[in-house]
Design an enzyme around this catalytic site. Structure first.
Site, PDB file in Angstrom:
ATOM      1  CG  HIS A 283      15.626  -8.454 -12.909  1.00  0.00           C
ATOM      2  ND1 HIS A 283      14.868  -8.619 -11.778  1.00  0.00           N
ATOM      3  CD2 HIS A 283      14.768  -8.067 -13.881  1.00  0.00           C
ATOM      4  CE1 HIS A 283      13.608  -8.364 -12.055  1.00  0.00           C
ATOM      5  NE2 HIS A 283      13.513  -8.023 -13.327  1.00  0.00           N
TER       6      HIS A 283
ATOM      7  CB  SER B 280      12.049  -9.958 -15.477  1.00  0.00           C
ATOM      8  OG  SER B 280      11.147 -10.137 -16.542  1.00  0.00           O
TER       9      SER B 280
ATOM     10  CE  LYS C 145      12.929  -5.302 -11.290  1.00  0.00           C
ATOM     11  NZ  LYS C 145      11.916  -4.283 -11.078  1.00  0.00           N
TER      12      LYS C 145
HETATM   13  C1  LIG Z   1      13.490  -5.964 -16.964  1.00  0.00           C
HETATM   14  C2  LIG Z   1      12.612  -4.976 -16.256  1.00  0.00           C
HETATM   15  N1  LIG Z   1      12.541  -3.711 -16.708  1.00  0.00           N
HETATM   16  C3  LIG Z   1      11.772  -2.797 -16.131  1.00  0.00           C
HETATM   17  C4  LIG Z   1      11.022  -3.102 -15.019  1.00  0.00           C
HETATM   18  C5  LIG Z   1      10.148  -2.053 -14.426  1.00  0.00           C
HETATM   19  O1  LIG Z   1      10.808  -1.404 -13.388  1.00  0.00           O
HETATM   20  P1  LIG Z   1       9.971  -0.609 -12.310  1.00  0.00           P
HETATM   21  O2  LIG Z   1       9.448  -1.631 -11.351  1.00  0.00           O
HETATM   22  O3  LIG Z   1      10.930   0.353 -11.705  1.00  0.00           O
HETATM   23  O4  LIG Z   1       8.860   0.073 -13.066  1.00  0.00           O
HETATM   24  C6  LIG Z   1      11.074  -4.393 -14.500  1.00  0.00           C
HETATM   25  C7  LIG Z   1      10.329  -4.753 -13.326  1.00  0.00           C
HETATM   26  O5  LIG Z   1       9.557  -4.925 -12.768  1.00  0.00           O
HETATM   27  C8  LIG Z   1      11.869  -5.367 -15.136  1.00  0.00           C
HETATM   28  O6  LIG Z   1      11.901  -6.607 -14.692  1.00  0.00           O
END
Ligand SMILES: Cc1ncc(COP(=O)(O)O)c(C=O)c1O
Length: 389
Positions: free
Chosen positions: A204, A176, A236
């Protein structure tokens, strides 16, 4: 409350203070902030679907039919036909037996790791895994071991000394904050040789990577047997909200029975599921979005290379411009802001010490001219900042 003030002041002194700018328009590459239009490279709306008229129409029509709030948790009559339809469509798209929806990716990761693991088990995490995986690992009570970023040999070294009965390896598919890809084939091979299972959080990657948009597992040619647990998010590339876990029927049943972040929370609005179903349809039918995104990413990578900017090893929509100190990252981000370009500085603790950066995120709805405008601005600002130091 004095210690709170001290902690906040400490953030300011270390150039680590964060503030929230608020958006007055829809999420877009040209958002309105403080009444002014900016050029932004900071959303995860990689395919430009967050404000798509067909997704909005699906959402509105569902709201008219089934209302807004779900009003109950999934096990208390909060599991709607719209949720089920989306779960089935996701499972089919990704070639998995089943899928289950969560309210967010953060909750999905908490839910999976804490229901799969106990204190007798071992969890292996890439050092740069997303914060939600790190927190989920702590909550799971398993013995957590973190291997060097993308270093499958380090993973092998750590695993070979482990006597635990159940071992799980978890990695981001596309990281990320660096935007690079996990070496999935090698990680899966190490895990198989050590009788460990593999989980990928492809928040992502899904929608963006692979010809069909199925994410990093499509790129690596891996299936449910090799990677039994797959997490994806809708906030996303899908442009909506929420998340899912996909895998075997037993995995999904286990989550329904044991996952506290699934059981003890209000189920997502069914209209969000209908909007996400439309987004899934567009991800499958509008492959031009992925192709255009890739062209823009390549243009940025080549331009940044010509400028001598230090980047990460990324070929995807997240491009890091490495700046080192938090002070420098803030200075460059502020100078861009003055030119009407928004890219927040990413600093510790989100990234390791001395690896502060700009996280440039590119969307299929950017234009080539906008990429060039950003590169021109970076060239001027970085030269000026380097001359000052
Ligand atoms: C790799 C990853 N997993 C999980 C999340 C969390 O997702 P959410 O924004 O739906 O809570 C994110 C993001 O923000 C992320 O980058």
């Amino acid at each position: 409350m004095r210690h709170l003030r001290e902690k906040i002041e400490q953030r300011k002194k270390q150039s680590l203070y964060r503030h929230r700018r608020f958006l007055e328009s829809a999420q877009s590459t040209q958002p309105v902030i403080n009444g002014k239009s900016f050029l932004a490279f900071c959303s995860n709306d990689y395919l430009g679907l967050a404000n798509d008229h067909r997704i909005k129409a699906a959402f509105k029509s569902a709201v008219d039919r089934v209302g807004v709030g779900m009003g109950a948790s999934a096990l208390m009559l909060g599991y709607h036909a719209s949720h089920k339809k989306l779960e089935e469509a996701l499972a089919e798209f990704l070639g998995r037996s089943s899928a289950i929806l969560f309210s967010s990716g953060y909750m999905a990761n908490l839910g999976v790791l804490s229901s799969l693991l106990s204190r007798h088990d071992s969890l292996y995490q890439d050092r740069l895994n997303h914060a939600s995986l790190i927190d989920a690992g702590r909550l799971s009570r398993a013995k957590v071991k973190r291997y060097q970023h993308c270093d499958y040999q380090d993973l092998q070294r750590l695993m070979s000394a482990d006597q635990s009965e159940y071992k799980l390896l978890v990695t981001d598919g596309l990281f990320s904050m660096d935007g690079d890809l996990a070496p999935m084939a090698e990680l899966v091979a190490v895990a198989a040789s050590m009788s460990a299972e593999v989980m990928v959080d492809d928040a992502h990657g899904i929608g963006v990577l692979g010809k069909k948009g199925k994410g990093s597992l499509e790129l690596a040619g891996l299936d449910q047997q090799q990677v039994p647990v797959l997490v994806g998010t809708f906030g996303k590339a899908f442009g909506t909200f929420g998340a899912f876990v996909a895998g075997s029927d037993e995995l999904i049943e286990m989550i329904v029975q044991y996952s506290r972040s699934y059981i003890y929370t209000t189920a997502p609005p069914p209209a969000i599921a209908e909007a996400t179903l439309m987004a899934l349809n567009l991800i499958q039918t509008e492959s031009w979005r992925r192709e255009k995104l890739q062209l823009l990413v390549q243009r940025f990578i080549q331009g940044a290379k010509q400028l001598g900017l230090s980047g990460s090893n990324s070929v995807g929509p997240i491009q890091a411009v490495m700046l080192g100190s938090a002070e420098k990252a803030v200075e460059v981000s502020e100078a861009l802001w003055q030119l009407g370009i928004v890219i927040p500085a990413i600093r510790p603790p989100t990234v390791p010490e001395n690896s502060a950066r700009l996280r440039v995120s590119i969307s299929a709805t950017h234009t080539e001219q906008q990429i060039d405008r950003l590169l021109d601005a970076l060239a001027d600002i970085c030269k000026r900042v380097d001359n000052e130091t």
